[in-house]
Design a protein around this motif. Structure first.
Motif, PDB file in Angstrom:
ATOM      1  N   GLU A  22      42.380  50.467  41.940  1.00  0.00           N
ATOM      2  CA  GLU A  22      40.955  50.464  42.263  1.00  0.00           C
ATOM      3  C   GLU A  22      40.198  51.510  41.458  1.00  0.00           C
ATOM      4  OE1 GLU A  22      40.117  50.867  46.379  1.00  0.00           O
ATOM      5  OE2 GLU A  22      41.083  48.976  46.913  1.00  0.00           O
ATOM      6  N   ALA A  23      40.754  52.714  41.344  1.00  0.00           N
ATOM      7  CA  ALA A  23      40.096  53.772  40.577  1.00  0.00           C
ATOM      8  C   ALA A  23      39.998  53.387  39.107  1.00  0.00           C
ATOM      9  CB  ALA A  23      40.851  55.087  40.747  1.00  0.00           C
ATOM     10  N   SER A  24      41.027  52.764  38.576  1.00  0.00           N
ATOM     11  CA  SER A  24      40.994  52.338  37.175  1.00  0.00           C
ATOM     12  C   SER A  24      39.929  51.271  36.953  1.00  0.00           C
ATOM     13  CB  SER A  24      42.354  51.794  36.750  1.00  0.00           C
ATOM     14  OG  SER A  24      43.331  52.797  36.847  1.00  0.00           O
ATOM     15  N   ALA A  25      39.784  50.354  37.902  1.00  0.00           N
ATOM     16  CA  ALA A  25      38.774  49.297  37.765  1.00  0.00           C
ATOM     17  C   ALA A  25      37.367  49.881  37.750  1.00  0.00           C
ATOM     18  CB  ALA A  25      38.911  48.289  38.905  1.00  0.00           C
ATOM     19  N   VAL A  26      37.114  50.903  38.562  1.00  0.00           N
ATOM     20  CA  VAL A  26      35.794  51.533  38.581  1.00  0.00           C
ATOM     21  C   VAL A  26      35.568  52.331  37.303  1.00  0.00           C
ATOM     22  CG1 VAL A  26      34.385  53.281  39.721  1.00  0.00           C
ATOM     23  CG2 VAL A  26      35.593  51.580  41.080  1.00  0.00           C
ATOM     24  N   LEU A  27      36.557  53.119  36.898  1.00  0.00           N
ATOM     25  CA  LEU A  27      36.390  53.964  35.717  1.00  0.00           C
ATOM     26  C   LEU A  27      36.286  53.148  34.430  1.00  0.00           C
ATOM     27  CD1 LEU A  27      38.808  56.878  36.604  1.00  0.00           C
ATOM     28  CD2 LEU A  27      36.321  56.901  36.643  1.00  0.00           C
ATOM     29  N   LEU A  28      36.983  52.020  34.365  1.00  0.00           N
ATOM     30  CA  LEU A  28      36.920  51.173  33.179  1.00  0.00           C
ATOM     31  C   LEU A  28      35.801  50.138  33.264  1.00  0.00           C
ATOM     32  CD1 LEU A  28      40.742  50.645  32.631  1.00  0.00           C
ATOM     33  CD2 LEU A  28      39.202  52.109  31.326  1.00  0.00           C
ATOM     34  N   GLN A  29      35.032  50.175  34.353  1.00  0.00           N
ATOM     35  CA  GLN A  29      33.882  49.305  34.573  1.00  0.00           C
ATOM     36  C   GLN A  29      34.249  47.823  34.456  1.00  0.00           C
ATOM     37  OE1 GLN A  29      30.720  50.605  32.019  1.00  0.00           O
ATOM     38  NE2 GLN A  29      30.416  52.485  33.152  1.00  0.00           N
ATOM     39  N   PHE A  30      35.277  47.412  35.177  1.00  0.00           N
ATOM     40  CA  PHE A  30      35.637  46.000  35.226  1.00  0.00           C
ATOM     41  C   PHE A  30      34.563  45.225  35.976  1.00  0.00           C
ATOM     42  CE2 PHE A  30      40.531  46.685  35.092  1.00  0.00           C
ATOM     43  CZ  PHE A  30      40.429  47.009  33.772  1.00  0.00           C
ATOM     44  N   ALA A  31      34.450  43.942  35.669  1.00  0.00           N
ATOM     45  CA  ALA A  31      33.541  43.075  36.425  1.00  0.00           C
ATOM     46  C   ALA A  31      34.084  42.941  37.844  1.00  0.00           C
ATOM     47  CB  ALA A  31      33.444  41.712  35.766  1.00  0.00           C
ATOM     48  N   PRO A  32      33.200  42.898  38.838  1.00  0.00           N
ATOM     49  CA  PRO A  32      33.672  42.778  40.215  1.00  0.00           C
ATOM     50  C   PRO A  32      34.347  41.434  40.452  1.00  0.00           C
ATOM     51  CG  PRO A  32      31.275  42.698  40.124  1.00  0.00           C
ATOM     52  CD  PRO A  32      31.760  42.991  38.746  1.00  0.00           C
ATOM     53  N   PRO A  33      35.309  41.407  41.361  1.00  0.00           N
ATOM     54  CA  PRO A  33      35.966  40.124  41.639  1.00  0.00           C
ATOM     55  C   PRO A  33      34.973  39.122  42.213  1.00  0.00           C
ATOM     56  CG  PRO A  33      36.697  41.828  43.185  1.00  0.00           C
ATOM     57  CD  PRO A  33      35.828  42.489  42.178  1.00  0.00           C
ATOM     58  N   GLY A  34      35.049  37.898  41.724  1.00  0.00           N
ATOM     59  CA  GLY A  34      34.169  36.844  42.204  1.00  0.00           C
ATOM     60  C   GLY A  34      32.858  36.731  41.451  1.00  0.00           C
ATOM     61  N   VAL A  35      32.600  37.634  40.502  1.00  0.00           N
ATOM     62  CA  VAL A  35      31.357  37.589  39.717  1.00  0.00           C
ATOM     63  C   VAL A  35      31.729  37.340  38.258  1.00  0.00           C
ATOM     64  CG1 VAL A  35      29.342  38.877  38.960  1.00  0.00           C
ATOM     65  CG2 VAL A  35      30.175  39.154  41.288  1.00  0.00           C
ATOM     66  N   SER A  36      31.170  36.297  37.696  1.00  0.00           N
ATOM     67  CA  SER A  36      31.427  35.961  36.305  1.00  0.00           C
ATOM     68  C   SER A  36      30.218  36.373  35.463  1.00  0.00           C
ATOM     69  CB  SER A  36      31.674  34.463  36.163  1.00  0.00           C
ATOM     70  OG  SER A  36      31.652  34.093  34.805  1.00  0.00           O
ATOM     71  N   ALA A  37      30.458  37.148  34.425  1.00  0.00           N
ATOM     72  CA  ALA A  37      29.366  37.570  33.545  1.00  0.00           C
ATOM     73  C   ALA A  37      28.711  36.363  32.883  1.00  0.00           C
ATOM     74  CB  ALA A  37      29.882  38.552  32.502  1.00  0.00           C
ATOM     75  N   GLU A  38      29.489  35.347  32.588  1.00  0.00           N
ATOM     76  CA  GLU A  38      28.939  34.144  31.952  1.00  0.00           C
ATOM     77  C   GLU A  38      27.986  33.418  32.906  1.00  0.00           C
ATOM     78  OE1 GLU A  38      28.101  31.807  28.855  1.00  0.00           O
ATOM     79  OE2 GLU A  38      29.405  33.560  28.795  1.00  0.00           O
ATOM     80  N   GLU A  39      28.326  33.348  34.199  1.00  0.00           N
ATOM     81  CA  GLU A  39      27.441  32.708  35.174  1.00  0.00           C
ATOM     82  C   GLU A  39      26.142  33.498  35.332  1.00  0.00           C
ATOM     83  OE1 GLU A  39      29.275  31.857  38.899  1.00  0.00           O
ATOM     84  OE2 GLU A  39      31.037  30.966  37.946  1.00  0.00           O
ATOM     85  N   VAL A  40      26.232  34.818  35.335  1.00  0.00           N
ATOM     86  CA  VAL A  40      25.033  35.656  35.430  1.00  0.00           C
ATOM     87  C   VAL A  40      24.149  35.422  34.207  1.00  0.00           C
ATOM     88  CG1 VAL A  40      24.186  38.034  35.484  1.00  0.00           C
ATOM     89  CG2 VAL A  40      26.162  37.398  36.857  1.00  0.00           C
ATOM     90  N   LYS A  41      24.761  35.361  33.045  1.00  0.00           N
ATOM     91  CA  LYS A  41      24.000  35.132  31.812  1.00  0.00           C
ATOM     92  C   LYS A  41      23.299  33.773  31.844  1.00  0.00           C
ATOM     93  CE  LYS A  41      24.527  35.144  26.809  1.00  0.00           C
ATOM     94  NZ  LYS A  41      25.435  35.382  25.688  1.00  0.00           N
ATOM     95  N   LEU A  42      24.003  32.734  32.263  1.00  0.00           N
ATOM     96  CA  LEU A  42      23.395  31.400  32.325  1.00  0.00           C
ATOM     97  C   LEU A  42      22.272  31.348  33.351  1.00  0.00           C
ATOM     98  CD1 LEU A  42      26.591  29.162  32.053  1.00  0.00           C
ATOM     99  CD2 LEU A  42      24.855  29.588  30.288  1.00  0.00           C
ATOM    100  N   THR A  43      22.434  32.041  34.469  1.00  0.00           N
ATOM    101  CA  THR A  43      21.385  32.081  35.488  1.00  0.00           C
ATOM    102  C   THR A  43      20.144  32.785  34.967  1.00  0.00           C
ATOM    103  OG1 THR A  43      23.060  32.095  37.225  1.00  0.00           O
ATOM    104  CG2 THR A  43      20.842  32.804  37.839  1.00  0.00           C
ATOM    105  N   LEU A  44      20.331  33.885  34.244  1.00  0.00           N
ATOM    106  CA  LEU A  44      19.192  34.604  33.691  1.00  0.00           C
ATOM    107  C   LEU A  44      18.500  33.813  32.589  1.00  0.00           C
ATOM    108  CD1 LEU A  44      20.577  38.246  33.541  1.00  0.00           C
ATOM    109  CD2 LEU A  44      18.770  37.380  35.015  1.00  0.00           C
ATOM    110  N   GLN A  45      19.251  33.033  31.833  1.00  0.00           N
ATOM    111  CA  GLN A  45      18.648  32.236  30.764  1.00  0.00           C
ATOM    112  C   GLN A  45      17.807  31.091  31.316  1.00  0.00           C
ATOM    113  OE1 GLN A  45      22.008  31.218  28.291  1.00  0.00           O
ATOM    114  NE2 GLN A  45      21.682  32.983  26.964  1.00  0.00           N
ATOM    115  N   ASP A  46      18.022  30.719  32.581  1.00  0.00           N
ATOM    116  CA  ASP A  46      17.222  29.665  33.203  1.00  0.00           C
ATOM    117  C   ASP A  46      15.867  30.172  33.688  1.00  0.00           C
ATOM    118  OD1 ASP A  46      19.163  27.808  32.725  1.00  0.00           O
ATOM    119  OD2 ASP A  46      20.049  27.921  34.728  1.00  0.00           O
ATOM    120  N   VAL A  47      15.624  31.483  33.643  1.00  0.00           N
ATOM    121  CA  VAL A  47      14.345  32.042  34.083  1.00  0.00           C
ATOM    122  C   VAL A  47      13.273  31.661  33.057  1.00  0.00           C
ATOM    123  CG1 VAL A  47      13.083  34.188  34.521  1.00  0.00           C
ATOM    124  CG2 VAL A  47      15.446  33.948  35.299  1.00  0.00           C
ATOM    125  N   PRO A  48      12.171  31.075  33.502  1.00  0.00           N
ATOM    126  CA  PRO A  48      11.127  30.679  32.553  1.00  0.00           C
ATOM    127  C   PRO A  48      10.538  31.897  31.833  1.00  0.00           C
ATOM    128  CG  PRO A  48      10.677  29.791  34.749  1.00  0.00           C
ATOM    129  CD  PRO A  48      11.838  30.707  34.866  1.00  0.00           C
TER     130      PRO A  48
END
Length: 100
Positions: A32-58
């Motif tokens: 857990e400490a390594s995941a925080v210090l290395l800034q891993f993406a949180p479980p269940g959150v995909s960076a690609e999905e966040v990017k696609l959601t933001l690109q849909d903003v007019p």
């Protein structure tokens, strides 16, 4: 080697047992400490999905260099975005503030 109750064997055996217990209980904390210090993406959150959601903003053209990480279990992200339209200029103040 120390002698415990007249036999030298229990001391190394007990140390080995303590080592196994400490290692098994601390492995999860270290992960857990390594995941925080290395800034891993949180479980269940995909960076690609966040990017696609933001690109849909007019009005937004591109989302680049997206970072998604977790601190204390709360997901965070920093999306640098670009839009071709300029931001509206805020209206000027009615009267400038002057010290009294």
């Amino acid at each position: 080697m120390a002698v415990w109750f007249g036999t030298p064997a229990p001391t190394p055996i007990s140390l080995f047992i303590v080592l196994i217990v400490l290692r098994s209980t601390s492995a999860h904390l270290l992960a857990e400490a390594s995941a925080v210090l290395l800034q891993f993406a949180p479980p269940g959150v995909s960076a690609e999905e966040v990017k696609l959601t933001l690109q849909d903003v007019p009005g937004l053209d591109t989302v680049h260099d997206l970072h998604v990480w977790t601190l204390d279990g709360a997901p965070s992200c920093s999306p640098p975005i670009w839009s071709p339209r300029p931001r509206p200029t805020p209206p000027p103040c009615a009267a400038p503030w002057r010290p009294g």
